[in-house]
Design a protein around this motif. Structure first.
Motif, mmCIF file in Angstrom:
data_model
loop_
_atom_site.group_PDB
_atom_site.id
_atom_site.type_symbol
_atom_site.label_atom_id
_atom_site.label_comp_id
_atom_site.label_asym_id
_atom_site.label_seq_id
_atom_site.Cartn_x
_atom_site.Cartn_y
_atom_site.Cartn_z
ATOM 1 N N UNK A 84 0.936 -1.409 -0.138
ATOM 2 C CA UNK A 84 0.002 -0.099 0.090
ATOM 3 C C UNK A 84 0.752 1.397 0.023
ATOM 4 N N UNK A 85 1.924 1.139 0.752
ATOM 5 C CA UNK A 85 2.933 2.302 0.720
ATOM 6 C C UNK A 85 3.331 2.847 -0.634
ATOM 7 N N UNK A 86 4.008 1.854 -1.529
ATOM 8 C CA UNK A 86 4.248 2.061 -2.918
ATOM 9 C C UNK A 86 3.106 2.501 -3.618
ATOM 10 N N UNK A 87 2.185 2.130 -3.634
ATOM 11 C CA UNK A 87 0.927 2.322 -4.361
ATOM 12 C C UNK A 87 0.544 3.708 -3.916
ATOM 13 N N UNK A 129 5.095 11.524 3.843
ATOM 14 C CA UNK A 129 5.534 10.104 4.060
ATOM 15 C C UNK A 129 6.501 10.096 5.383
ATOM 16 N N UNK A 130 6.433 9.197 6.277
ATOM 17 C CA UNK A 130 7.403 8.729 7.325
ATOM 18 C C UNK A 130 7.989 7.284 6.989
ATOM 19 N N UNK A 131 9.319 7.323 7.249
ATOM 20 C CA UNK A 131 10.165 6.074 6.940
ATOM 21 C C UNK A 131 10.246 5.501 8.336
ATOM 22 N N UNK A 132 9.713 4.521 8.512
ATOM 23 C CA UNK A 132 9.587 3.656 9.949
ATOM 24 C C UNK A 132 10.737 2.725 9.941
ATOM 25 N N UNK A 133 11.483 2.789 10.781
ATOM 26 C CA UNK A 133 12.755 1.883 10.886
ATOM 27 C C UNK A 133 12.277 0.633 11.784
ATOM 28 N N UNK A 134 12.059 -0.581 11.020
ATOM 29 C CA UNK A 134 11.372 -1.772 11.603
ATOM 30 C C UNK A 134 12.330 -2.999 11.274
ATOM 31 N N UNK A 135 13.348 -2.875 10.473
ATOM 32 C CA UNK A 135 14.171 -3.869 9.810
ATOM 33 C C UNK A 135 15.415 -3.927 10.619
ATOM 34 N N UNK A 136 15.386 -4.749 11.840
ATOM 35 C CA UNK A 136 16.651 -4.925 12.914
ATOM 36 C C UNK A 136 17.722 -5.906 12.092
ATOM 37 N N UNK A 137 17.369 -6.802 11.240
ATOM 38 C CA UNK A 137 18.094 -7.668 10.608
ATOM 39 C C UNK A 137 18.971 -6.915 9.788
ATOM 40 N N UNK A 175 5.383 12.355 15.684
ATOM 41 C CA UNK A 175 5.219 12.265 14.199
ATOM 42 C C UNK A 175 4.500 11.009 13.842
ATOM 43 N N UNK A 176 4.467 10.014 14.587
ATOM 44 C CA UNK A 176 3.955 8.876 14.298
ATOM 45 C C UNK A 176 2.504 9.015 14.779
ATOM 46 N N UNK A 177 2.178 9.513 15.626
ATOM 47 C CA UNK A 177 0.993 10.057 16.133
ATOM 48 C C UNK A 177 0.191 10.761 15.096
ATOM 49 N N UNK A 178 1.004 11.620 14.700
ATOM 50 C CA UNK A 178 0.324 12.814 13.748
ATOM 51 C C UNK A 178 0.152 12.145 12.449
ATOM 52 N N UNK A 179 0.827 11.045 12.018
ATOM 53 C CA UNK A 179 0.459 10.641 10.718
ATOM 54 C C UNK A 179 -0.655 9.763 10.625
ATOM 55 N N UNK A 180 -1.365 9.049 11.886
ATOM 56 C CA UNK A 180 -2.632 8.434 11.744
ATOM 57 C C UNK A 180 -3.532 9.635 11.490
ATOM 58 N N UNK A 181 -3.487 10.900 12.195
ATOM 59 C CA UNK A 181 -4.491 11.859 12.091
ATOM 60 C C UNK A 181 -4.555 12.742 10.628
ATOM 61 N N UNK A 182 -3.319 12.729 10.252
ATOM 62 C CA UNK A 182 -3.020 13.709 9.015
ATOM 63 C C UNK A 182 -3.156 12.755 7.795
ATOM 64 N N UNK A 183 -3.178 11.326 7.884
ATOM 65 C CA UNK A 183 -3.327 10.667 6.881
ATOM 66 C C UNK A 183 -1.840 10.443 5.957
ATOM 67 N N UNK A 184 -0.667 10.723 6.639
ATOM 68 C CA UNK A 184 0.530 10.425 5.949
ATOM 69 C C UNK A 184 0.772 9.039 5.561
ATOM 70 N N UNK A 185 1.395 8.484 4.736
ATOM 71 C CA UNK A 185 1.810 7.307 4.620
ATOM 72 C C UNK A 185 3.078 6.923 5.420
ATOM 73 N N UNK A 186 2.989 5.816 6.172
ATOM 74 C CA UNK A 186 4.107 5.417 7.177
ATOM 75 C C UNK A 186 4.522 4.053 6.229
#
Length: 336
Positions: free
Chosen positions: A42-45, A287-295, A312-323
């Motif tokens: 969905x992010x790429x789309x 767009x926010x880049x979320x660092x989730x890849x510990x590997x 900013x992560x909380x704001x993304x849900x309200x503003x409709x930003x892509x995470x």
């Protein structure tokens, strides 16, 4: 009569022909995909849809090319920022280089902590200590001299975890994204809390972003004639901090247009995304880049001092930003 071996040969040839067609189609798709390092999520789309909307003639969201401005944070958005910012690693190495000229540093903070590699004591020195460290290691020379020092350091320095030059630790999906935006008539700008003259020597080679499209923090400089040569001399004084609320100010001062797309990864980018997206029509992208890849890199968000992603992560849900979930949305992090 049609021989059995002829039947086998015909079938084999047909299978090979089908395989060749499938290979051709797959190859053509790969070549037509401008973001091959991104998974089809969905992010790429969302990103592709935005670009198509604002560039499509006849689209109600069409935006003329001169107004297509996209801004990108650097640390943690375009290249690695853990365990410490790359520019801080540079400053710590500069302390070691300059230490023989300053024996008093062995007992003076924050230099003592820098020489001993004591990150806890360095952090305890607070913003004042870090500013003092930066001013001492980045000033007292011409801009040309500083550019050479940065270039030489990047050529030899290696990240302690990946054992690679820092300029190889740029995110391949984001490099593709920069090129994709430019191919669609966007001007791409780096807007970073990092030093503007620390980034400018290499940003064009690594990201394709020319020096005049790099915005960052700066120290004061003054014009001087040295041996009948005009120079710009770097002074140990803060000129501008391009972070948090400073980012929209820097964008306004140096670009003069409100961006229509903004990419960040931390609370330091919150105001930049707000400034970009909360302007109403036409279409805007945050767009926010979320660092989730510990590997393959690191996983962090709210509980870190480096690149904290909380408000900013909380704001993304309200503003409709892509995470963007690095682990789920990217096929790989760095170029092989």
């Amino acid at each position: 009569m049609f021989a059995f071996q002829d039947f086998i040969k015909s079938a084999r040839d047909g299978t090979l022909a089908v395989a060749a067609v499938l290979l051709f189609v797959a190859s053509a798709y790969a070549q037509s995909d401008p973001l091959p390092s991104w998974n089809d999520t969905a992010s790429k789309a969302a990103i592709v849809s935005f670009v198509e909307k604002v560039t499509g003639q006849g689209s109600p969201d069409f935006i003329p090319e001169p107004e297509r401005v996209a801004v990108f944070d650097n640390d943690g958005t375009l290249w690695v920022e853990h365990p410490i910012y790359v520019q801080l690693a540079f400053a710590l190495d500069r302390v070691k280089v300059l230490a023989p000229q300053h024996p008093e540093w062995k007992e003076t903070q924050p230099f003592k902590a820098a020489l001993e590699g004591d990150m806890k004591a360095l952090a305890a020195s607070g913003e004042k200590g870090l500013v003092e460290l930066i001013m001492t290691t980045h000033a007292g020379m011409t801009s040309s001299d500083f550019q050479k020092i940065v270039t030489d350091w990047l050529a030899s320095a290696r990240d302690p975890k990946f054992k690679r030059p820092y300029t190889e630790l740029v995110y391949q999906p984001m490099v593709e994204l920069l090129a994709y935006f430019r191919a669609n008539g966007f001007k791409t700008f780096i807007v970073s809390g990092g030093g503007i003259e620390f980034m400018r020597p290499w940003a064009e080679k690594v990201y394709g972003v020319p020096p005049e499209q790099v915005i960052g923090s700066s120290i004061k400089t003054e014009f001087r004639m040295q041996d009948d040569t005009p120079t710009l001399y770097r002074l140990p004084e803060v000129n501008f901090i391009d972070d948090k609320a400073g980012k929209p100010v820097g964008i306004n001062q140096q670009i003069g247009r409100r961006p229509i797309a903004a990419f960040g990864n931390s609370d330091g980018d919150l105001e930049m995304l707000q400034w970009t997206t909360m302007a109403g029509a036409p279409a805007r992208l945050g767009v926010l880049i979320h660092h989730t890849d510990a590997e393959h890199e690191y996983a962090y968000d709210r509980d870190t001092e480096v690149g904290r992603l909380d408000k900013a992560l909380d704001a993304a849900a309200i503003a409709g930003w892509t995470v963007v979930d690095m682990k789920a949305d990217w096929k790989h992090v760095f170029k092989d």
